[in-house]
Structure formats: structure tokens, C-alpha cells
Design a protein around this motif. Structure first.
Motif, PDB file in Angstrom:
ATOM      1  N   ALA A  93       7.323   7.901 -20.372  1.00  0.00           N
ATOM      2  CA  ALA A  93       6.513   8.683 -19.409  1.00  0.00           C
ATOM      3  C   ALA A  93       5.587   7.750 -18.996  1.00  0.00           C
ATOM      4  CB  ALA A  93       6.010   9.847 -20.225  1.00  0.00           C
ATOM      5  N   ALA A  94       4.710   7.132 -19.790  1.00  0.00           N
ATOM      6  CA  ALA A  94       3.861   6.255 -19.418  1.00  0.00           C
ATOM      7  C   ALA A  94       4.144   5.065 -18.099  1.00  0.00           C
ATOM      8  CB  ALA A  94       2.898   5.461 -20.781  1.00  0.00           C
ATOM      9  N   ARG A  95       5.342   4.483 -18.508  1.00  0.00           N
ATOM     10  CA  ARG A  95       6.015   3.579 -17.584  1.00  0.00           C
ATOM     11  C   ARG A  95       6.015   4.219 -16.191  1.00  0.00           C
ATOM     12  NH1 ARG A  95      10.526   0.863 -21.386  1.00  0.00           N
ATOM     13  NH2 ARG A  95       9.322  -0.477 -22.682  1.00  0.00           N
ATOM     14  N   LEU A  96       6.419   5.304 -16.157  1.00  0.00           N
ATOM     15  CA  LEU A  96       6.734   6.321 -14.997  1.00  0.00           C
ATOM     16  C   LEU A  96       5.320   6.506 -14.375  1.00  0.00           C
ATOM     17  CD1 LEU A  96       9.476   8.453 -15.815  1.00  0.00           C
ATOM     18  CD2 LEU A  96       9.724   6.698 -14.150  1.00  0.00           C
ATOM     19  N   ALA A  97       4.309   7.024 -15.267  1.00  0.00           N
ATOM     20  CA  ALA A  97       3.145   7.152 -14.763  1.00  0.00           C
ATOM     21  C   ALA A  97       2.407   5.921 -13.880  1.00  0.00           C
ATOM     22  CB  ALA A  97       1.991   7.530 -15.682  1.00  0.00           C
ATOM     23  N   GLU A  98       2.554   4.674 -14.758  1.00  0.00           N
ATOM     24  CA  GLU A  98       1.797   3.624 -14.254  1.00  0.00           C
ATOM     25  C   GLU A  98       2.593   3.137 -12.998  1.00  0.00           C
ATOM     26  OE1 GLU A  98       2.037  -1.252 -15.271  1.00  0.00           O
ATOM     27  OE2 GLU A  98       1.687   0.141 -16.807  1.00  0.00           O
ATOM     28  N   ALA A  99       4.036   3.288 -12.752  1.00  0.00           N
ATOM     29  CA  ALA A  99       4.721   2.953 -11.499  1.00  0.00           C
ATOM     30  C   ALA A  99       4.476   4.009 -10.428  1.00  0.00           C
ATOM     31  CB  ALA A  99       6.194   3.513 -11.579  1.00  0.00           C
ATOM     32  N   ALA A 100       3.958   5.232 -10.669  1.00  0.00           N
ATOM     33  CA  ALA A 100       3.578   6.192  -9.738  1.00  0.00           C
ATOM     34  C   ALA A 100       2.167   5.733  -9.030  1.00  0.00           C
ATOM     35  CB  ALA A 100       3.378   7.565 -10.218  1.00  0.00           C
ATOM     36  N   LEU A 101       1.344   5.295 -10.227  1.00  0.00           N
ATOM     37  CA  LEU A 101       0.008   4.823 -10.026  1.00  0.00           C
ATOM     38  C   LEU A 101       0.105   3.804  -8.858  1.00  0.00           C
ATOM     39  CD1 LEU A 101      -2.937   5.115  -9.974  1.00  0.00           C
ATOM     40  CD2 LEU A 101      -2.914   4.123 -12.514  1.00  0.00           C
ATOM     41  N   ALA A 102       0.948   2.891  -9.358  1.00  0.00           N
ATOM     42  CA  ALA A 102       0.935   1.538  -8.882  1.00  0.00           C
ATOM     43  C   ALA A 102       1.255   1.620  -7.275  1.00  0.00           C
ATOM     44  CB  ALA A 102       1.934   0.607  -9.337  1.00  0.00           C
ATOM     45  N   ASP A 103       2.121   2.495  -7.065  1.00  0.00           N
ATOM     46  CA  ASP A 103       2.942   3.035  -5.714  1.00  0.00           C
ATOM     47  C   ASP A 103       1.744   3.492  -4.707  1.00  0.00           C
ATOM     48  OD1 ASP A 103       5.490   1.766  -6.110  1.00  0.00           O
ATOM     49  OD2 ASP A 103       6.350   3.987  -6.325  1.00  0.00           O
ATOM     50  N   THR A 104       1.017   4.467  -5.442  1.00  0.00           N
ATOM     51  CA  THR A 104       0.006   4.920  -4.518  1.00  0.00           C
ATOM     52  C   THR A 104      -1.063   4.110  -4.300  1.00  0.00           C
ATOM     53  OG1 THR A 104       0.436   7.273  -5.978  1.00  0.00           O
ATOM     54  CG2 THR A 104      -1.734   6.926  -5.057  1.00  0.00           C
ATOM     55  N   LEU A 105      -1.596   3.393  -5.336  1.00  0.00           N
ATOM     56  CA  LEU A 105      -2.569   2.181  -5.007  1.00  0.00           C
ATOM     57  C   LEU A 105      -2.219   1.243  -3.713  1.00  0.00           C
ATOM     58  CD1 LEU A 105      -3.691   1.477  -8.805  1.00  0.00           C
ATOM     59  CD2 LEU A 105      -5.042   2.698  -7.120  1.00  0.00           C
ATOM     60  N   ALA A 106      -0.878   0.769  -4.040  1.00  0.00           N
ATOM     61  CA  ALA A 106      -0.581  -0.126  -2.882  1.00  0.00           C
ATOM     62  C   ALA A 106      -0.691   0.514  -1.336  1.00  0.00           C
ATOM     63  CB  ALA A 106       0.859  -0.383  -3.302  1.00  0.00           C
ATOM     64  N   VAL A 107      -0.210   1.886  -1.493  1.00  0.00           N
ATOM     65  CA  VAL A 107      -0.322   2.550  -0.330  1.00  0.00           C
ATOM     66  C   VAL A 107      -1.794   2.620   0.380  1.00  0.00           C
ATOM     67  CG1 VAL A 107       0.022   4.810   1.114  1.00  0.00           C
ATOM     68  CG2 VAL A 107       1.933   3.745  -0.262  1.00  0.00           C
ATOM     69  N   VAL A 108      -2.485   3.071  -0.506  1.00  0.00           N
ATOM     70  CA  VAL A 108      -3.951   3.076  -0.132  1.00  0.00           C
ATOM     71  C   VAL A 108      -4.636   1.774  -0.067  1.00  0.00           C
ATOM     72  CG1 VAL A 108      -6.248   3.935  -0.990  1.00  0.00           C
ATOM     73  CG2 VAL A 108      -4.130   5.379  -1.301  1.00  0.00           C
ATOM     74  N   ALA A 109      -4.279   0.876  -0.524  1.00  0.00           N
ATOM     75  CA  ALA A 109      -4.650  -0.653  -0.186  1.00  0.00           C
ATOM     76  C   ALA A 109      -4.459  -1.310   1.127  1.00  0.00           C
ATOM     77  CB  ALA A 109      -4.162  -1.717  -1.283  1.00  0.00           C
ATOM     78  N   ALA A 110      -3.279  -0.738   1.512  1.00  0.00           N
ATOM     79  CA  ALA A 110      -3.020  -1.167   3.129  1.00  0.00           C
ATOM     80  C   ALA A 110      -3.647  -0.238   4.155  1.00  0.00           C
ATOM     81  CB  ALA A 110      -1.398  -0.940   3.134  1.00  0.00           C
ATOM     82  N   LEU A 111      -4.452   0.811   3.698  1.00  0.00           N
ATOM     83  CA  LEU A 111      -4.618   1.551   4.889  1.00  0.00           C
ATOM     84  C   LEU A 111      -6.308   1.195   5.289  1.00  0.00           C
ATOM     85  CD1 LEU A 111      -3.833   5.068   3.568  1.00  0.00           C
ATOM     86  CD2 LEU A 111      -2.673   3.985   5.221  1.00  0.00           C
ATOM     87  N   PRO A 112      -6.742   1.353   6.469  1.00  0.00           N
ATOM     88  CA  PRO A 112      -8.039   0.878   7.000  1.00  0.00           C
ATOM     89  C   PRO A 112      -8.887   2.186   6.207  1.00  0.00           C
ATOM     90  CG  PRO A 112      -7.093   2.270   8.714  1.00  0.00           C
ATOM     91  CD  PRO A 112      -6.096   2.079   7.492  1.00  0.00           C
ATOM     92  N   ALA A 113     -10.236   1.482   5.716  1.00  0.00           N
ATOM     93  CA  ALA A 113     -11.008   2.227   4.933  1.00  0.00           C
ATOM     94  C   ALA A 113     -12.340   1.567   4.929  1.00  0.00           C
ATOM     95  CB  ALA A 113     -10.502   2.607   3.414  1.00  0.00           C
ATOM     96  N   ARG A 114     -13.387   2.541   4.736  1.00  0.00           N
ATOM     97  CA  ARG A 114     -14.692   1.762   4.615  1.00  0.00           C
ATOM     98  C   ARG A 114     -14.766   1.325   3.000  1.00  0.00           C
ATOM     99  NH1 ARG A 114     -19.662   5.889   5.570  1.00  0.00           N
ATOM    100  NH2 ARG A 114     -18.902   5.493   7.722  1.00  0.00           N
ATOM    101  N   ARG A 115     -14.336   2.007   2.092  1.00  0.00           N
ATOM    102  CA  ARG A 115     -14.165   1.803   0.853  1.00  0.00           C
ATOM    103  C   ARG A 115     -13.031   2.404   0.339  1.00  0.00           C
ATOM    104  NH1 ARG A 115     -18.758   4.861  -1.953  1.00  0.00           N
ATOM    105  NH2 ARG A 115     -18.211   3.610  -3.763  1.00  0.00           N
ATOM    106  N   ARG A 116     -12.472   1.610  -0.960  1.00  0.00           N
ATOM    107  CA  ARG A 116     -11.507   1.959  -1.522  1.00  0.00           C
ATOM    108  C   ARG A 116     -11.774   2.091  -3.068  1.00  0.00           C
ATOM    109  NH1 ARG A 116      -9.835  -1.751   1.767  1.00  0.00           N
ATOM    110  NH2 ARG A 116      -8.466  -1.044   3.571  1.00  0.00           N
ATOM    111  N   VAL A 117     -11.611   3.366  -3.606  1.00  0.00           N
ATOM    112  CA  VAL A 117     -12.310   3.568  -4.979  1.00  0.00           C
ATOM    113  C   VAL A 117     -11.122   4.008  -5.740  1.00  0.00           C
ATOM    114  CG1 VAL A 117     -14.039   4.637  -6.131  1.00  0.00           C
ATOM    115  CG2 VAL A 117     -14.485   3.900  -3.855  1.00  0.00           C
TER     116      VAL A 117
END
Length: 219
Positions: A39-63
């Protein structure tokens, strides 16, 4: 020759609120059929996917607003802030209180997130007027919340983790006189059924990890 001018960054702060993917502390409703480690591996994968999408978006800050410690799953380009004390409403309120200017918050439970889903909230005119963006979840909660003026009082006191959370949060925004603009409904990954449904509809680390674990169970 003068160096090329950088395009101005978009005005929004992008927030991801998450827990460190530690076995026994995340995705406990996935067990069974998955073990706490799986379950933790799935949570890590979900978090990693989310962070990757947000990292590629234009933003003032990413937190990353994190309960726990960052790990190798955290990409470059993020500030890390610890979550505040109290219930989820208080922790979300504290995250918005740390922002100046428009802010858009997402969680770690929707690895099917794409840049296209968030595009309306990142458009040049997204924050005109007293705007709020709201992403409803299929279970009655919400997966995204954006505020042109991030007032923590707009979240504090809203009952969280119920089948009426989204309805009550959206009502709070409307009662404050905000113009609420809706994002698509998404399904949170909370149960094994959710995980299978979301994995079947997306690509990325979460889908790959889910497929690997399913194959391991089938052997």
C-alpha cells in the motif's frame, strides 16, 4: 548578444498536500488485499506521479506541504513545508495561509492528474474576479481547491473525510461571495477497487506499480 528573456511565470502557487509514504501510515484502506508495504508503494507511486505533473506546470512557486520527511520520490523545484497541527481542515488552511496571491492545492490521491485537467485554473484569466476553483471527488470530497485570495477561513471548520465534504466546502466558497469554477470530477484512490479503476485509466508510475503488484499476487 543579450541572453534570451525568460517568459514570466504564471501567478499561482501550486500546493501538493501529502503524507510521507510510510507503511502503516498511508493508504490503510488498501489493506487487504495489499500489505502495508505494498500500500505504501502505491501511495509513493501516486505521489510521485502527482509531483511530476505539478513540476511541469507554470507556477510562481511549487510547494509540497508534507506530513513526514521528503524522500527520493521528490523532484527538484519544490519548496517543502511541514503540515500544520490539527485536523485536515486546519492543515489545508495553514497551507493557504503560507501563500500570497492565487494558490491551487491538490492532494496525493489522484495519480490520474494531468496538466490538461488543471489547465483551466492556470489560464491567464483564471483568477479574474473573486475566483475559486473546485475539483470535486467522486466520493463526495474534493481533489483540488484554488483560491484567488487564499483566506484560511474559507476552509477552517469544514468537516473533512465525509461524503458531504465537497458539498459543504463548495457552499462555504459560494456563501463568501466567490465565483466558483469547477474542474472535472475525479476518483480518489482509497480502496483496492479505486486503485484498480484509476490504474486502468492512466499511465505512469502508479499504473505500473499496480500492475506489478497484481502480477505478484497472481503468481
Amino acid at each position: 548578444m543579450s541572453p534570451p528573456r525568460r517568459a514570466p511565470e504564471a501567478g499561482a502557487t501550486l500546493l501538493v498536500i501529502a503524507k510521507e509514504p510510510v507503511p502503516g501510515r498511508v493508504k490503510t484502506r488498501l489493506t487487504p488485499p495489499f500489505t502495508p508495504v505494498e500500500a505504501a508503494r502505491l501511495a509513493e507511486a501516486a505521489l510521485a506521479d502527482t509531483l511530476a505533473v505539478v513540476a511541469a506546470l507554470p507556477a510562481r512557486r511549487r510547494v509540497l506541504v508534507l506530513d513526514g520527511r521528503p524522500g527520493p520520490w521528490l523532484p527538484d523545484g519544490y519548496e517543502v513545508l511541514p503540515q500544520g497541527e490539527g485536523g485536515l481542515d486546519e492543515r489545508i488552511a495553514a497551507a493557504f495561509d503560507a501563500c500570497r496571491g492565487p494558490a491551487l492545492l491538490v492532494g496525493m490521491d489522484t495519480p490520474q492528474l494531468t496538466a490538461g485537467l488543471l489547465a483551466p485554473a492556470l489560464a491567464p484569466d483564471a483568477w479574474e474576479g473573486r475566483a475559486a476553483w473546485f475539483g470535486p471527488a467522486a466520493d463526495g470530497g474534493f481533489w483540488a481547491l484554488g483560491l484567488a485570495d487564499p483566506d484560511p477561513g474559507l476552509v477552517r471548520g469544514v468537516p473533512m473525510s465525509t461524503d458531504r465534504t465537497g458539498e459543504l466546502q463548495r457552499r462555504r466558497l459560494l456563501e463568501a461571495g466567490l465565483t466558483v469554477r469547477d474542474l472535472p470530477v475525479l476518483r480518489d484512490v482509497d480502496t483496492a477497487e479505486d486503485a484498480a479503476e484509476v490504474a486502468a485509466r492512466t499511465r505512469g508510475r502508479f499504473a505500473a506499480e499496480h500492475a506489478r503488484l497484481r502480477q505478484a499476487v497472481a503468481r
